[in-house]
Scaffold this motif. Structure first.
Motif, PDB file in Angstrom:
ATOM      1  N   UNK A  78       0.855  -1.257   0.048  1.00  0.00           N
ATOM      2  CA  UNK A  78      -0.076   0.227  -0.004  1.00  0.00           C
ATOM      3  C   UNK A  78       0.581   1.214   0.040  1.00  0.00           C
ATOM      4  N   UNK A  79       2.035   1.126   0.338  1.00  0.00           N
ATOM      5  CA  UNK A  79       3.019   2.347   0.559  1.00  0.00           C
ATOM      6  C   UNK A  79       4.190   2.137  -0.008  1.00  0.00           C
ATOM      7  N   UNK A  80       4.575   1.307  -1.132  1.00  0.00           N
ATOM      8  CA  UNK A  80       5.477   1.046  -1.510  1.00  0.00           C
ATOM      9  C   UNK A  80       6.540   2.158  -1.827  1.00  0.00           C
ATOM     10  N   UNK A  81       5.960   3.260  -2.398  1.00  0.00           N
ATOM     11  CA  UNK A  81       6.944   4.215  -2.769  1.00  0.00           C
ATOM     12  C   UNK A  81       7.391   4.913  -1.697  1.00  0.00           C
ATOM     13  N   UNK A  82       7.055   4.749  -0.489  1.00  0.00           N
ATOM     14  CA  UNK A  82       7.249   5.454   0.848  1.00  0.00           C
ATOM     15  C   UNK A  82       8.181   4.404   1.664  1.00  0.00           C
ATOM     16  N   UNK A  83       8.574   3.069   1.085  1.00  0.00           N
ATOM     17  CA  UNK A  83       9.097   2.247   1.674  1.00  0.00           C
ATOM     18  C   UNK A  83      10.282   1.698   1.287  1.00  0.00           C
ATOM     19  N   UNK A  84      11.560   1.597   2.056  1.00  0.00           N
ATOM     20  CA  UNK A  84      12.867   1.421   1.708  1.00  0.00           C
ATOM     21  C   UNK A  84      13.384   0.235   2.399  1.00  0.00           C
ATOM     22  N   UNK A  85      13.860  -0.768   1.544  1.00  0.00           N
ATOM     23  CA  UNK A  85      14.524  -1.871   2.233  1.00  0.00           C
ATOM     24  C   UNK A  85      16.005  -1.422   2.502  1.00  0.00           C
ATOM     25  N   UNK A  86      16.489  -1.890   3.736  1.00  0.00           N
ATOM     26  CA  UNK A  86      17.684  -1.611   4.370  1.00  0.00           C
ATOM     27  C   UNK A  86      18.325  -3.190   4.746  1.00  0.00           C
ATOM     28  N   UNK A  87      19.476  -3.504   4.035  1.00  0.00           N
ATOM     29  CA  UNK A  87      20.195  -4.741   4.476  1.00  0.00           C
ATOM     30  C   UNK A  87      21.361  -4.486   5.188  1.00  0.00           C
ATOM     31  N   UNK A  88      21.507  -5.243   6.194  1.00  0.00           N
ATOM     32  CA  UNK A  88      22.888  -4.898   6.899  1.00  0.00           C
ATOM     33  C   UNK A  88      23.540  -6.272   7.375  1.00  0.00           C
ATOM     34  N   UNK A  89      24.881  -6.592   7.308  1.00  0.00           N
ATOM     35  CA  UNK A  89      25.373  -7.810   7.592  1.00  0.00           C
ATOM     36  C   UNK A  89      25.353  -8.165   9.038  1.00  0.00           C
ATOM     37  N   UNK A  90      25.361  -7.499   9.834  1.00  0.00           N
ATOM     38  CA  UNK A  90      25.287  -7.626  11.462  1.00  0.00           C
ATOM     39  C   UNK A  90      24.576  -6.514  12.124  1.00  0.00           C
ATOM     40  N   UNK A  91      23.650  -6.343  12.829  1.00  0.00           N
ATOM     41  CA  UNK A  91      22.922  -5.315  13.289  1.00  0.00           C
ATOM     42  C   UNK A  91      23.495  -5.206  14.652  1.00  0.00           C
ATOM     43  N   UNK A  92      24.287  -6.307  15.246  1.00  0.00           N
ATOM     44  CA  UNK A  92      24.953  -6.011  16.368  1.00  0.00           C
ATOM     45  C   UNK A  92      26.200  -5.461  16.374  1.00  0.00           C
ATOM     46  N   UNK A  93      26.631  -4.815  15.103  1.00  0.00           N
ATOM     47  CA  UNK A  93      27.893  -4.157  14.980  1.00  0.00           C
ATOM     48  C   UNK A  93      27.553  -2.535  15.267  1.00  0.00           C
ATOM     49  N   UNK A  94      28.210  -2.094  16.068  1.00  0.00           N
ATOM     50  CA  UNK A  94      27.853  -0.397  16.429  1.00  0.00           C
ATOM     51  C   UNK A  94      27.935   0.336  15.258  1.00  0.00           C
ATOM     52  N   UNK A  95      28.693   0.023  14.172  1.00  0.00           N
ATOM     53  CA  UNK A  95      28.940   0.773  12.975  1.00  0.00           C
ATOM     54  C   UNK A  95      27.561   0.712  12.268  1.00  0.00           C
ATOM     55  N   UNK A  96      27.130  -0.529  12.025  1.00  0.00           N
ATOM     56  CA  UNK A  96      26.142  -0.747  10.952  1.00  0.00           C
ATOM     57  C   UNK A  96      24.795  -0.271  11.780  1.00  0.00           C
ATOM     58  N   UNK A  97      24.675  -0.412  12.974  1.00  0.00           N
ATOM     59  CA  UNK A  97      23.388  -0.014  14.024  1.00  0.00           C
ATOM     60  C   UNK A  97      23.338   1.673  14.023  1.00  0.00           C
ATOM     61  N   UNK A  98      24.663   2.346  14.044  1.00  0.00           N
ATOM     62  CA  UNK A  98      24.484   3.605  13.750  1.00  0.00           C
ATOM     63  C   UNK A  98      24.124   4.023  12.570  1.00  0.00           C
ATOM     64  N   UNK A  99      24.658   3.342  11.573  1.00  0.00           N
ATOM     65  CA  UNK A  99      24.224   3.565  10.006  1.00  0.00           C
ATOM     66  C   UNK A  99      22.914   3.564   9.786  1.00  0.00           C
TER      67      UNK A  99
END
Length: 290
Positions: free
Chosen positions: A19-40
């Protein structure tokens, strides 16, 4: 009748995404427990909300098959764009078919790579390295350090390879000699601690070490303390990323800091203008020496 018979229940998340595909963005990270990727992710989500976008986060564990499943989910949801950090992008030995998969998806839904890959045909937004590496080397040179070792990271990780090669290539003009032996480790505090234990077994310790990131630097710093080695009097320690935690360790480490807010804003700006962005778009986000 079939709906009742099989107790069919629509996937509410999928429906919301559609329903809201134009406003939804996928975000893939390798390790969410990494402080770098979590902050990103955190900064990207904040920047995206200001523009009216919703970010859907998925953690891939750097597992290529899981990454493919995540990508399929985002394609099915018809998201506006997919931001892809690390994982297969950082693996220098990844089979070509997994990069081809990204390019194939990119024809349907824009892929935004967080890694600089010259041969990959999609938009790329990544942290600048050459200028910031030179700033770090200049800083060490002005402090009088000449014997420098590299610590942490793996030789099959694209961003690590690039960082190492650029440091080695530029060191001589600053009067610095980089030791040939690079002590590898994973990218954690524990990895830095173990790597430093190996380094301290050398006949002569270097005057300074450049760690692959702040977590490795913190692990190395901990090991120097255990061995009554003074920092920076006996050895200087530097890292990368500018994580918040690095400012709370004593006596502190020099870091090439990622500007997470600017990085996130650059990504969201591309998402917002994705219809007018070409596949050869490249944006290098400046880093700062702190």
């Amino acid at each position: 009748e079939l709906i009742v018979k099989y107790d069919y229940k629509p996937n509410q998340i999928a429906k919301a995404l559609q329903a809201s595909r134009s406003n939804t963005v996928g975000f893939v990270v390798p390790h969410i427990n990494s402080p770098y990727y979590a902050r990103m992710f955190y900064e990207t989500e904040i920047a995206a909300k200001k523009r009216g976008y919703t970010i859907l986060l998925c953690n891939s564990e750097s597992e290529k098959h899981l990454e493919s499943n995540i990508l399929d989910t985002f394609v099915s949801a018809n998201v506006r764009a997919i931001v892809f950090m690390g994982g297969r992008l950082d693996n220098i030995n990844i089979e070509k078919k997994y990069l081809d998969e990204l390019e194939k998806i990119n024809k349907k839904i824009p892929i935004i790579s967080g890694v600089d890959i010259p041969d990959l045909n999609c938009v790329q937004v990544y942290q600048e390295q050459k200028i910031s590496n030179d700033e770090l080397l200049e800083h060490l040179s002005k402090k009088g350090y000449r014997d420098v070792a590299l610590l942490g990271g793996y030789g099959n990780v694209r961003t690590t390879i690039k960082r190492r090669s650029e440091i080695i290539a530029s060191a001589e003009k600053y009067g610095i000699k980089i030791r040939k032996e690079i002590i590898e480790s994973d990218y954690s505090v524990e990895g830095g601690n173990i790597a430093m234990q190996k380094l301290l077994k050398c006949e002569k310790i270097p005057e300074a070490i450049i760690c692959i990131n702040d977590l490795v630097a913190i692990g190395a710093l901990s090991e120097t303390y255990k061995n009554s080695i003074k920092v920076p009097e006996d050895i200087a320690i530097s890292g990368y990323d500018g994580l918040d935690i690095s400012s709370f360790v004593y006596p502190g480490i020099t870091s090439v800091a990622c500007d997470f807010k600017k990085y996130a804003e650059a990504i969201v700006d591309i998402i917002h203008n994705i219809e007018n962005v070409t596949n050869n778009t490249r944006r290098a986000v400046p880093a700062n020496l702190i």
